[in-house]
Scaffold this motif. Structure first.
Motif, PDB file in Angstrom:
ATOM      1  N   ILE A  75       5.396  -7.551 126.274  1.00 30.66           N
ATOM      2  CA  ILE A  75       5.138  -8.368 124.883  1.00 30.66           C
ATOM      3  C   ILE A  75       5.417  -9.624 124.926  1.00 30.66           C
ATOM      4  N   LYS A  78       2.609 -11.946 125.964  1.00 27.92           N
ATOM      5  CA  LYS A  78       1.696 -12.112 125.122  1.00 27.92           C
ATOM      6  C   LYS A  78       2.117 -13.243 123.954  1.00 27.92           C
ATOM      7  N   LEU A  79       3.375 -13.179 123.831  1.00 25.33           N
ATOM      8  CA  LEU A  79       3.820 -13.913 122.702  1.00 25.33           C
ATOM      9  C   LEU A  79       4.339 -15.252 123.066  1.00 25.33           C
ATOM     10  N   ALA A  83      11.118 -11.339 122.244  1.00 26.60           N
ATOM     11  CA  ALA A  83      11.118 -10.204 120.996  1.00 26.60           C
ATOM     12  C   ALA A  83      12.329  -9.306 121.069  1.00 26.60           C
ATOM     13  N   PHE A 110      -0.760  -4.759 119.467  1.00 28.32           N
ATOM     14  CA  PHE A 110      -0.053  -5.953 119.251  1.00 28.32           C
ATOM     15  C   PHE A 110      -0.391  -6.710 117.849  1.00 28.32           C
ATOM     16  N   GLY A 115       4.774  -4.827 117.999  1.00 29.27           N
ATOM     17  CA  GLY A 115       3.960  -4.657 118.961  1.00 29.27           C
ATOM     18  C   GLY A 115       4.529  -3.196 119.719  1.00 29.27           C
ATOM     19  N   TYR A 136       8.545  -3.475 119.683  1.00 33.55           N
ATOM     20  CA  TYR A 136       9.107  -4.758 119.533  1.00 33.55           C
ATOM     21  C   TYR A 136       8.578  -5.500 118.537  1.00 33.55           C
ATOM     22  N   THR A 138       7.236  -8.655 116.988  1.00 29.28           N
ATOM     23  CA  THR A 138       6.517  -9.763 117.741  1.00 29.28           C
ATOM     24  C   THR A 138       6.716 -11.215 116.838  1.00 29.28           C
ATOM     25  N   LYS A 139       7.207 -10.827 115.233  1.00 26.17           N
ATOM     26  CA  LYS A 139       7.458 -12.016 114.504  1.00 26.17           C
ATOM     27  C   LYS A 139       8.416 -12.779 114.978  1.00 26.17           C
TER      28      LYS A 139
END
Length: 141
Positions: A75, A78-79, A83, A110, A115, A136, A138-139
């Motif tokens: 995750i 990607k972020l 997370a 995602f 995610g 997870y 993701t915010k």
């Protein structure tokens, strides 16, 4: 990419190195495959990871921590930031032994706030040890 921006590999590698618990476990990032949304991390096995003195097999808690580390890395790649773990499910398939565990995270969903990551843990003989699913946040909080 500007000089102060990091690649996903660089970010995850740095993120792994910042956590004190990881200093003890010593996971090693091997690959971030952005095209396939996967991350691969290896973990060298040490005697202090064993379930019982003189018995083969790695403690399930070490494997659970490794599943979470690998899932989080998927995750985070990607972020571009960490997370929080919302949920973690693990199915143990066999005793882990050998010299190394190899974890591979695949991001399966995602979203803007959550995610989902599937994690496969295999031993150094490429036998499956555990499968996991991490959820997870993701915010950014």
């Amino acid at each position: 990419m500007s000089e102060n921006q990091k690649t996903p590999f660089e970010f995850v590698e740095e993120n792994l190195g910042r956590t004190p618990f990881h200093h003890w476990l010593k996971p090693v990032l091997k690959e971030v495959d952005e095209a396939n949304s996967t991350v691969t991390i290896h973990l060298a096995l040490r005697p202090e990871f064993c379930r019982a003195p003189g018995r083969p097999g790695i403690h399930g808690g070490v494997i659970a921590a490794f599943v979470d580390i690998v899932g989080h890395a998927g995750i985070a790649a990607k972020l571009g930031h960490g997370a929080a773990t919302i949920g973690l499910r693990i199915d143990y398939l066999r005793l882990a032994a050998g010299t190394e565990l190899r974890g591979k995270a695949t991001v399966v969903k995602f979203g803007r706030t959550i995610g989902f990551v599937d994690v496969q843990i295999r031993d150094d003989a490429d036998k499956p040890v555990a499968n996991g699913r991490g959820t997870y946040l993701t915010k950014s909080i």
